[in-house]
Design an enzyme around this catalytic site. Sequence first.
Site, PDB file in Angstrom:
ATOM      1  N   HIS A  67      -9.886  14.862  10.359  1.00 42.38           N
ATOM      2  CA  HIS A  67     -10.464  13.754   9.938  1.00 42.38           C
ATOM      3  C   HIS A  67     -11.525  13.423  11.148  1.00 42.38           C
ATOM      4  CE1 HIS A  67     -11.759   9.649   9.053  1.00 42.38           C
ATOM      5  NE2 HIS A  67     -10.887   9.059   9.932  1.00 42.38           N
ATOM      6  N   TYR A  87     -16.315   4.343   7.751  1.00 37.14           N
ATOM      7  CA  TYR A  87     -15.692   3.112   8.411  1.00 37.14           C
ATOM      8  C   TYR A  87     -16.153   2.879  10.043  1.00 37.14           C
ATOM      9  CZ  TYR A  87     -11.905   5.945  10.664  1.00 37.14           C
ATOM     10  OH  TYR A  87     -11.059   6.708  11.428  1.00 37.14           O
ATOM     11  N   ASP A 115      17.115   2.044 -14.803  1.00 34.66           N
ATOM     12  CA  ASP A 115      17.770   1.600 -16.034  1.00 34.66           C
ATOM     13  C   ASP A 115      18.129   3.040 -16.800  1.00 34.66           C
ATOM     14  OD1 ASP A 115      15.124   2.031 -16.917  1.00 34.66           O
ATOM     15  OD2 ASP A 115      15.143   0.587 -18.391  1.00 34.66           O
TER      16      ASP A 115
END
Length: 816
Positions: free
Chosen positions: A228, A259, A549
């Site tokens: 990156h 960013y 469940d």
Amino acid sequence: MSSTPENPRVVVIGAGIVGCSLADELTARGWTGITVLEQGPLPAPGGSTSHAPGLVFQTSPSKTLTALARYTVEKFGSLDVDGVSCFHQVGGLELATSPERLAELHRRAGYAASWGVRGEIVSAARCKELWPLIDESMVLGGFHTPDDGLARALLAARAQMSRATARGARFLDRHTVTGIEQADGRVTAVVTDRGTFPADHVVSAAGFWGPVIGRMAGVDVPLQPLAHQYARTGPLPELSGATVEASKPILRFQDRDLYFREHTDRIGIGSYAHRPLPVDPFAVLPYDEARARSMDMPSSYPFTEEDWAPSWADCRQLMPALRDAEIEAGFNGVFSFTPDGMPVLGESRRLRGFWLAEAVWVTHSAGVARAVAEWMVDGRPSVDLHECDLTRFEEAQRSPSYVLERGARQFIEVYDVIHPLQPMERPRPLRVSPFHARQQQLGAYFLEGGGWERPHWYEANAPLVDTLGPLPERDPWAARHWSPIAAAEAKATREGVALYDMTPLRRLEVTGPGALGFLDRMTSNNLRKKPGAVTYTLLLDEWGGIRSDLTVARLAPDRFQVGANSPADLDRLLRHAPADVHIRDVTSGTCCVGVWGPLARDLVQPLTPDDFSHEAFGYFRAKETYIGHVPVTAMRLSYVGELGWELYTTADLGLRLWDTLWEAGRELGVIAAGRSAFNSLRLEKGYRAWGVDMTDEHDPFETGVGFAVRMDREDFVGKAALARAGEPARRLTPLLLDDPASVVLGKEPVFVDGTPAGYVTSASYGYTLGRCVAYAWLPAGLPTGTGVHIEYFGEKVPATVADEPLFDPKMTRIRR
């Protein structure tokens, strides 16, 4: 180092932020026999922690990831080294430069309210105040989170290393792990180039080296390292005179996959806009060899200018101050991605005592460490981790090529606006039911779950839309992966008969002399019934939390078919099964058609030699019989609230079963129906979905499934905890939206008297009811008729607490 049950020997592999955090959390809980092994030099050993830019944005669509990030902020904010805090709380700011992104930021603000993170949508002018360098004319608005900020990862690692060492832990650098010793299915030691370390528990916190350690242990680690890009500008005149590391919020420009953060008078920039750059973890250079090749560290690869150029142009467009700036330094930093973007955590069943704490970013590091430490010491983490459990992937999702392709796609989509139903495009199709060819002929619209292609509606049913009344118009977000055909399929199920492909539901075969006693002990309901009985029951943990469940059909005295949810259910049962119980996953070799609707008996009865009347084949019963030429296990169950059966057969006979039912149903107007209609119908009946409506953070009574718990029978897992439980403080609550045109999708915050009080779990338009149905976790005691508001993309949508079940409360449609 001696070992006792109360203080076992633990070897943690990796002294990055996760390994150091885990050593601190374990020693804080009294486990002091901790050895942390690191192949590089301390305190900056050269893994992802050593180059991490440290941005911590807490808000995520995942409640679990948000909880892990919140604890990381809390903990690192309480730590310091030589008076320097390990967390710099400058806040966070996400920018919208498109209407779609602005809508997404409103949705993220909803997540923040749901999960308890402070945040607000702010104007473009406010964004400019918070970040004066941006071009305000590009910005439509932003999402400001004042409690986010910068984690000083290396400082946090040092602080926790110091605390753990003071409690008895030891950290050994320059120790390269070369093997994992084991005996009788348990880990016994870690072998390094400088000696062997006996261990009762071994934790792989090796970051992108995780697959390397996993191979030594014989444990699969579905993780793909990718590089990156991160760059740092030279000094900027606009930041001259800066004396602190950062004064402005950490900044995201997600419309361009970028960013930003300050480095005093410079700006650091990260980009996800480039092509995926996969890294082979087995080929990563050792620390000294990497340094010898002029690399800062093993995790820092040379900067690729050609990948950076488009992002640099986008940076200069957003920040005019960068137009005369130059990049002073840059590198391609390696870190970990998984096929679904989540961490990989938990203990291996195949090698007991071998734990994974992998694919963890700095953002979630302390939270993960606490959860894994609780898991190891107490037997259970305090936060639901089913999204991170190492067992969650199917075998078909574990091939190296799948992990590479999906991991690379996670990198590409890291800042994309992703709809909750949106599947990845490749590799598909991967798993298909025997009915797939027929579904394609009917124009099925497929989405994916667990690798399975799952029809959500069928274009062949489009003419049925004309039989409907007017449907509310959906907003663009709610209209994605939806069709009015779903409403037509729901109506046809309520009025006629429909075939549903239930093949992706997991099926386990449990046999052996001890099968009944084992299942009865592991689950909450009474399974001591005659063969032919089907029981809805719960798989609880020792604290009474709902692990899953199950639907358990007793087909013979010592043979059961168990309908389960995920690979974790199989893993849990196998962990506890005695020698006289055999458990086999038969999902891939079998298939299932749900035949549901008031005409279901008219369809199946002429095809079978057995009596399918209500008197002869009651609700929650099972029979092994034939449908035409096809042997089937028929179970009278219904998750759509209508008469019908689940019909199971082997995969080789599946297509014949489908064709037999289809041909016989023509005169009855049979249709194929998809998951979209199914979800609407099941919510009208109030049927819970495990992993969405309930997890191990919830007990049966607050969830509304207490009917599946028999407290009057012999001991079962979780019984003692339930006996100690008091009145629930919260309940899973049914809501009906007041406006027939309103729709929500799930995870939205719910406001009571103007204050966030809970969040939506499942939601779908109830076509029979003419209202959207939403289930939400809310404070207990809200009476029926209480008005609440659900925040949907920033709008407060009125809803009302309702009684359940909302549809057919006397169950007359199922039991007839």
